[in-house]
Enzyme design. Structure first.
Site, PDB file in Angstrom:
ATOM      1  N   ASP A   1      20.404  -8.386   8.910  1.00 27.89           N
ATOM      2  CA  ASP A   1      21.279  -9.156   8.027  1.00 27.89           C
ATOM      3  C   ASP A   1      22.699  -8.638   8.238  1.00 27.89           C
ATOM      4  O   ASP A   1      22.949  -7.828   9.139  1.00 27.89           O
ATOM      5  CB  ASP A   1      20.810  -9.077   6.565  1.00 27.89           C
ATOM      6  CG  ASP A   1      21.034  -7.712   5.927  1.00 27.89           C
ATOM      7  OD1 ASP A   1      21.475  -6.764   6.614  1.00 27.89           O
ATOM      8  OD2 ASP A   1      20.763  -7.588   4.723  1.00 27.89           O
TER       9      ASP A   1
ATOM     10  N   CYS B   1      18.657  -3.737   7.976  1.00 26.51           N
ATOM     11  CA  CYS B   1      19.467  -4.259   6.872  1.00 26.51           C
ATOM     12  C   CYS B   1      20.173  -3.059   6.255  1.00 26.51           C
ATOM     13  O   CYS B   1      20.186  -1.974   6.844  1.00 26.51           O
ATOM     14  CB  CYS B   1      18.643  -5.057   5.869  1.00 26.51           C
ATOM     15  SG  CYS B   1      17.467  -4.152   4.855  1.00 26.51           S
TER      16      CYS B   1
ATOM     17  N   ASN C   1      -0.305   4.679  12.857  1.00 33.46           N
ATOM     18  CA  ASN C   1      -0.379   3.330  12.289  1.00 33.46           C
ATOM     19  C   ASN C   1      -0.235   2.221  13.318  1.00 33.46           C
ATOM     20  O   ASN C   1      -0.382   1.061  12.976  1.00 33.46           O
ATOM     21  CB  ASN C   1       0.711   3.130  11.226  1.00 33.46           C
ATOM     22  CG  ASN C   1       0.768   4.251  10.222  1.00 33.46           C
ATOM     23  OD1 ASN C   1       1.794   4.910  10.093  1.00 33.46           O
ATOM     24  ND2 ASN C   1      -0.321   4.494   9.511  1.00 33.46           N
TER      25      ASN C   1
ATOM     26  N   ARG D   1      22.919   1.600   6.215  1.00 32.22           N
ATOM     27  CA  ARG D   1      23.706   2.377   5.264  1.00 32.22           C
ATOM     28  C   ARG D   1      23.049   3.716   4.973  1.00 32.22           C
ATOM     29  O   ARG D   1      23.553   4.493   4.156  1.00 32.22           O
ATOM     30  CB  ARG D   1      23.895   1.572   3.973  1.00 32.22           C
ATOM     31  CG  ARG D   1      24.712   0.313   4.194  1.00 32.22           C
ATOM     32  CD  ARG D   1      24.863  -0.527   2.944  1.00 32.22           C
ATOM     33  NE  ARG D   1      25.591  -1.745   3.257  1.00 32.22           N
ATOM     34  CZ  ARG D   1      25.283  -2.935   2.769  1.00 32.22           C
ATOM     35  NH1 ARG D   1      24.278  -3.070   1.925  1.00 32.22           N
ATOM     36  NH2 ARG D   1      25.989  -3.991   3.103  1.00 32.22           N
TER      37      ARG D   1
ATOM     38  N   ARG E   1     -10.245   7.449  13.881  1.00 30.71           N
ATOM     39  CA  ARG E   1      -9.888   7.443  12.453  1.00 30.71           C
ATOM     40  C   ARG E   1      -8.682   6.557  12.189  1.00 30.71           C
ATOM     41  O   ARG E   1      -8.608   5.883  11.158  1.00 30.71           O
ATOM     42  CB  ARG E   1      -9.644   8.865  11.950  1.00 30.71           C
ATOM     43  CG  ARG E   1      -8.432   9.505  12.585  1.00 30.71           C
ATOM     44  CD  ARG E   1      -8.274  10.962  12.228  1.00 30.71           C
ATOM     45  NE  ARG E   1      -7.187  11.473  13.054  1.00 30.71           N
ATOM     46  CZ  ARG E   1      -6.473  12.507  12.776  1.00 30.71           C
ATOM     47  NH1 ARG E   1      -6.692  13.198  11.689  1.00 30.71           N
ATOM     48  NH2 ARG E   1      -5.508  12.891  13.570  1.00 30.71           N
ATOM     49  N   HIS E   2      -7.738   6.519  13.127  1.00 29.55           N
ATOM     50  CA  HIS E   2      -6.555   5.677  12.949  1.00 29.55           C
ATOM     51  C   HIS E   2      -6.900   4.203  13.169  1.00 29.55           C
ATOM     52  O   HIS E   2      -6.396   3.336  12.452  1.00 29.55           O
ATOM     53  CB  HIS E   2      -5.426   6.132  13.860  1.00 29.55           C
ATOM     54  CG  HIS E   2      -4.975   7.531  13.590  1.00 29.55           C
ATOM     55  ND1 HIS E   2      -4.613   7.966  12.333  1.00 29.55           N
ATOM     56  CD2 HIS E   2      -4.855   8.605  14.411  1.00 29.55           C
ATOM     57  CE1 HIS E   2      -4.283   9.250  12.390  1.00 29.55           C
ATOM     58  NE2 HIS E   2      -4.419   9.654  13.636  1.00 29.55           N
TER      59      HIS E   2
ATOM     60  N   ARG F   1      -8.583   3.040  10.029  1.00 31.72           N
ATOM     61  CA  ARG F   1      -7.637   2.823   8.927  1.00 31.72           C
ATOM     62  C   ARG F   1      -6.785   1.572   9.142  1.00 31.72           C
ATOM     63  O   ARG F   1      -6.501   0.846   8.177  1.00 31.72           O
ATOM     64  CB  ARG F   1      -6.758   4.057   8.772  1.00 31.72           C
ATOM     65  CG  ARG F   1      -7.567   5.261   8.281  1.00 31.72           C
ATOM     66  CD  ARG F   1      -6.815   6.551   8.385  1.00 31.72           C
ATOM     67  NE  ARG F   1      -7.674   7.672   8.017  1.00 31.72           N
ATOM     68  CZ  ARG F   1      -7.468   8.915   8.400  1.00 31.72           C
ATOM     69  NH1 ARG F   1      -6.425   9.215   9.162  1.00 31.72           N
ATOM     70  NH2 ARG F   1      -8.304   9.872   8.037  1.00 31.72           N
TER      71      ARG F   1
END
Length: 142
Positions: free
Chosen positions: A7, A64, A98, A108, A132-133, A136
């Site tokens: 943005d 942003c 992840n 900012r 395990r990942h 998950r």
């Protein structure tokens, strides 16, 4: 191909990130915004998230003012795991654990020097693939 969007609050940092990606020889597609004029971050968060979710781009970078709103927006798109990172440790961990496919940053919150190191860490760290990942991630997606 890396999808990138921002943005108005992230516009200047996005310019720095795109220059850095080009210097690294990495292809990217800019989904906007294209100026510092006030705009709505969900437009750009959704555009990048859909490009990644649809497979048009491998990963995404969103910026942003704080990184919060744009990451929340991206995470509403099925298949997206957008991670807000303000340090290299988080960028590395979110890739390893992840398999995050979008990096979100707050212009900012982090300066350009740190942001570029976060980008490099995010892009250069592979998913570990540990069972395990994977389990998950499947729980998140299910």
């Amino acid at each position: 191909m890396i999808a990138i969007g921002c943005d108005h609050g992230g516009y200047a940092l996005k310019q720095e990130v795109m220059k850095h990606l080009a210097e690294r020889g990495l292809e990217y597609k800019d989904f906007g915004t294209y100026s510092e004029d006030s705009c709505d971050y969900p437009v750009y968060g959704k555009a990048v998230a859909h490009a990644v979710a649809d497979g048009d781009c491998d990963r995404g970078i969103l910026i942003c003012g704080t990184g919060i709103g744009i990451s929340i927006t991206a995470n509403k798109v099925p298949g997206i795991r957008a991670a807000l990172c303000g340090d290299c440790f988080s960028a590395e961990a979110t890739r390893l654990h992840n398999d995050a496919n979008i990096l979100a940053m707050g212009a900012r919150v982090v300066g350009a020097g740190l942001a570029l190191k976060i980008v490099d860490t995010f892009l250069d760290t592979p998913f570990s693939g540990d069972e395990r990942h994977v389990r998950r991630i499947n729980m998140i997606e299910g």
